[in-house]
Design a protein around this motif. Structure first.
Motif, PDB file in Angstrom:
ATOM      1  N   UNK A   3      35.870  33.577   2.132  1.00  0.00           N
ATOM      2  CA  UNK A   3      35.453  32.005   3.036  1.00  0.00           C
ATOM      3  C   UNK A   3      33.868  32.413   3.790  1.00  0.00           C
ATOM      4  N   UNK A   4      33.053  31.546   2.668  1.00  0.00           N
ATOM      5  CA  UNK A   4      31.647  32.050   3.654  1.00  0.00           C
ATOM      6  C   UNK A   4      31.334  31.056   4.511  1.00  0.00           C
ATOM      7  N   UNK A   9      35.287  34.766  16.011  1.00  0.00           N
ATOM      8  CA  UNK A   9      34.825  35.130  16.709  1.00  0.00           C
ATOM      9  C   UNK A   9      35.365  35.987  18.320  1.00  0.00           C
ATOM     10  N   UNK A  10      36.259  36.162  17.213  1.00  0.00           N
ATOM     11  CA  UNK A  10      37.162  37.507  18.282  1.00  0.00           C
ATOM     12  C   UNK A  10      37.941  37.922  17.433  1.00  0.00           C
ATOM     13  N   UNK A  11      38.680  39.400  17.872  1.00  0.00           N
ATOM     14  CA  UNK A  11      39.655  40.015  17.395  1.00  0.00           C
ATOM     15  C   UNK A  11      40.767  40.677  18.193  1.00  0.00           C
ATOM     16  N   UNK A  19      45.051  40.241  14.243  1.00  0.00           N
ATOM     17  CA  UNK A  19      44.574  38.056  14.566  1.00  0.00           C
ATOM     18  C   UNK A  19      42.867  38.277  14.925  1.00  0.00           C
ATOM     19  N   UNK A  20      42.181  37.330  13.890  1.00  0.00           N
ATOM     20  CA  UNK A  20      41.528  36.899  13.398  1.00  0.00           C
ATOM     21  C   UNK A  20      40.951  35.749  14.712  1.00  0.00           C
ATOM     22  N   UNK A  25      39.536  28.518  12.394  1.00  0.00           N
ATOM     23  CA  UNK A  25      40.588  28.793  11.928  1.00  0.00           C
ATOM     24  C   UNK A  25      41.462  30.394  12.218  1.00  0.00           C
ATOM     25  N   UNK A  26      42.710  30.512  12.389  1.00  0.00           N
ATOM     26  CA  UNK A  26      42.830  31.603  12.627  1.00  0.00           C
ATOM     27  C   UNK A  26      43.808  32.318  12.228  1.00  0.00           C
ATOM     28  N   UNK A  27      43.933  33.637  11.756  1.00  0.00           N
ATOM     29  CA  UNK A  27      44.367  34.162  10.167  1.00  0.00           C
ATOM     30  C   UNK A  27      45.081  35.674  11.554  1.00  0.00           C
TER      31      UNK A  27
END
Length: 212
Positions: A3-4, A9-11, A19-20, A25-27
């Motif tokens: 995903x380029x 924004x947070x990990x 949680x990324x 989105x949220x991965x």
């Protein structure tokens, strides 16, 4: 899948999953590799905001050429590679001062005959021998980072021959002007901060940066 153009924004971690969060989105993942550069946030001293508003301030990351500067003396804060090279770039059009301790220098011209012979050897030593797997390097790394990298392309005599004035470290502000370690107060029209970057890992909410 790649995903380029998607900014993380947070990990964080919840139970056994990472949680990324991104802009869109949220991965969730079992493993995460942070493969970003540590040159993320320009480093500025807290007292930079106390300088007089008429002083033009730039950071290394914003400097392009001397046309960005206003008339008058230039104070380059930081005597490492960036500071030395920027000072040599502006000295033709501005009175130039470099503040900061001597970081050392490579004792030969890397572009010369000796350099062509020795640079591959030096590169091998740094990439294969002086790595973080070496316990001596791990012990000395904090001091090496604090003192700055040695000059590579430029030499201290290059600054002297160009008419650049060397000065001690900038430690504060007095009446809106930069104050040096020896107590002197100088009056530049421009200040270029060449003191590095912060890693910018504040978006990682994990106990991985604790001193140990």
């Amino acid at each position: 899948p790649v995903r380029s153009g998607e900014r993380v924004t947070s990990l964080s971690k919840r139970d056994s999953a990472f949680i990324v969060e991104t802009d869109d989105s949220r991965l969730e993942a079992d493993n995460v590799v942070v493969a970003m550069s540590s040159w993320q946030i320009p480093r500025l001293p807290g007292f930079a905001q106390d300088l007089r508003p008429e002083i033009k301030q730039l950071h290394t990351t914003d400097y392009q050429n001397p046309s960005q500067l206003q008339e008058g003396p230039v104070l380059v804060v930081g005597a490492g590679n960036s500071g030395a090279e920027i000072a040599l770039d502006v000295v033709a059009t501005h009175e130039t001062m470099v503040a900061g301790p001597d970081t050392g220098h490579v004792p030969f011209r890397v572009e010369g005959r000796v350099g062509r012979l020795l640079v591959p050897v030096v590169r091998f030593i740094f990439h294969r021998v002086l790595t973080m797997s070496n316990p001596i390097v791990r012990r000395r790394m904090p001091k090496m980072i604090a003192s700055g990298e040695p000059l590579v392309r430029t030499k201290p005599r290059d600054l002297v021959e160009a008419g650049i004035e060397r000065m001690p470290r900038v430690v504060g502000v007095e009446d809106g002007w930069p104050m040096l370690e020896d107590g002197r107060v100088i009056h530049p029209a421009n200040v270029i901060w060449c003191i590095g970057f912060e890693p910018g890992f504040n978006w990682i909410d994990l106990p991985v940066f604790e001193a140990g």
